[in-house]
Scaffold this active site. Sequence first.
Site, mmCIF file in Angstrom:
data_model
loop_
_atom_site.group_PDB
_atom_site.id
_atom_site.type_symbol
_atom_site.label_atom_id
_atom_site.label_comp_id
_atom_site.label_asym_id
_atom_site.label_seq_id
_atom_site.Cartn_x
_atom_site.Cartn_y
_atom_site.Cartn_z
ATOM 1 N N LYS A 79 18.065 4.219 0.223
ATOM 2 C CA LYS A 79 16.899 3.895 1.063
ATOM 3 C C LYS A 79 17.366 3.350 2.412
ATOM 4 C CE LYS A 79 12.440 1.451 0.874
ATOM 5 N NZ LYS A 79 11.552 0.573 0.074
ATOM 6 N N SER A 154 6.840 2.152 -0.920
ATOM 7 C CA SER A 154 7.499 2.582 0.288
ATOM 8 C C SER A 154 8.787 3.373 0.054
ATOM 9 C CB SER A 154 7.816 1.366 1.161
ATOM 10 O OG SER A 154 8.770 0.540 0.522
ATOM 11 N N SER A 178 7.231 -1.036 -4.558
ATOM 12 C CA SER A 178 7.790 0.084 -3.794
ATOM 13 C C SER A 178 8.836 0.939 -4.495
ATOM 14 C CB SER A 178 8.391 -0.425 -2.495
ATOM 15 O OG SER A 178 7.381 -0.506 -1.521
HETATM 16 N N1 GLN Z 1 2.804 -1.308 -0.927
HETATM 17 C C1 GLN Z 1 3.117 -2.707 -0.851
HETATM 18 C C2 GLN Z 1 3.098 -3.131 0.599
HETATM 19 O O1 GLN Z 1 2.688 -2.369 1.380
HETATM 20 C C3 GLN Z 1 4.466 -2.979 -1.472
HETATM 21 C C4 GLN Z 1 5.561 -2.508 -0.633
HETATM 22 C C5 GLN Z 1 6.917 -2.828 -1.186
HETATM 23 O O2 GLN Z 1 7.077 -3.085 -2.360
HETATM 24 N N2 GLN Z 1 7.896 -2.851 -0.295
HETATM 25 O O3 GLN Z 1 3.465 -4.195 0.968
#
Ligand code: GLN
Length: 489
Positions: A79, A154, A178
Amino acid sequence: MTDLWKLTAHEAHEGLRSKQFTAVELTDSVLARIEAVEPRINAYITTTADLALQQAREADEKYAAGAATPLTGIPVGVKDLIVTKGVRTTAGSKILENFVPPYDSHVYEQLRRAGAVMVGKTNMDEFAMGSSTEHSAYGATRNPWNQEMVPGGSSGGSAAAVAAGECLVALGSDTGGSIRQPAALCGVAGMDPTYGRVSRFGIIAFGSSLDQVGPLARDVEDMATMLDCISGHDPRDSTSNPEPTPDLRHYLDRDINGMRIGVPREYFIAGMEQGVADRIEESLKLLESMGCVIDRDLSLPSTEHALAVYYLIAPSEASANLARYDGVKYGYSYREGESMWENMEQTRGRGFGAEVKRRIMLGTYALSAGYYDAYYLKAQKVRTLIHREFEDAFKRYDLLVTPTSPTVAFPVGAKLDDPYAMYLNDIYTLPSAVAGLPAVSVPCGESDGLPVGLQFIGDFFQEGKLIQAAHAFERAFGQANRLPEVAAP
Ligand code: GLN
């Protein structure tokens, strides 16, 4: 041998060890696959073919010398918020467009030591803020099962790359879901380890009391192998836990007869798609038939506050963490202004995308004098309540089982204008993240031709139990390493 990219990491390791093919051949196969499907998927921000081939040659030497580990020669996706020396690392943001880190993160260092082959840096929502990988400055990633759909986020690039055969395993990060949510939406396995299990040295920070790095893989065995490789104490991260990491592979192939499983009532809410509800119900029956004791009488009443708590704490921490992007030290820098302040304002105004700005504003507001007690402090108190309810539950249960996401993959663009609808997609992954607990998502079938994920939540440092249950479930369910057809563009 053709189609080597279809192998799991453990199958590939076997093939490499028994000299059926070389790491260079395996890497070539994955690089060719990337070339074939990447125009449709956009799983990578940067691909690193030359580096991969060089690492593959080194891996072949390790096999020849009898010095290979289970990840030696295995093509991985990383990532793009995981810092890699000499390889551009953007966190999906324009503000880090030209950032080439001068050092390696702990997790990448561990992968390199194990002899893994990095084929590229995967796409993501900017600074990991999002649930669809549409908030990337480098274009949206598409779901390999249906390119009109999002892959989740994400870590959507990592999940899509694993599912599409553009790597065998990948690293993602999970702040509020995410890793698990994109794993569910792309039909792969993913784990958010216990907070403190994996060092964040060299991870671009979003919400520091929540962020954790973890694996995405085509099956549970590969997930265990990856987590084994990256976990363990690292003095360079003060939150890294000194607790020794057990050998997780040891938890594979164990039965789960007698395991006590709690199913929290609050996770079965309006808004969950019927197809998801049905797959979860069937999964619970399967677990029961395997000897698990399923208790549906569990209530975790604070669950409904997890979303509000998360969207105060994560943006607050983000507003502090992102203050460093001022155009002075590194990254994008606007220089045409008349004053330092104007340059800073323009750098941030032009460098950050809309969702990141929204979070910075939310967080700055929640932390400001006069509001701190009402928002941030209150959220921390409710966080403790959520944590205590889990703590009580784990006195009675080995694991909890829930859906990973209330929906299957949704159409590209569907939730872009409605941030609240986007945030709601993480409703099932936020509570354990807020509590710092480990959780995995494994595929449990499909609805409307799209994958559904089953989530197991464990007590602190119980990754072993999670691997045990997830592996047993995967074997009984019988659909490990199921790959979508991705038509040629
Ligand atoms: N979708 C959640 C957010 O937008 C979690 C994102 C994540 O785990 N980095 O913050």
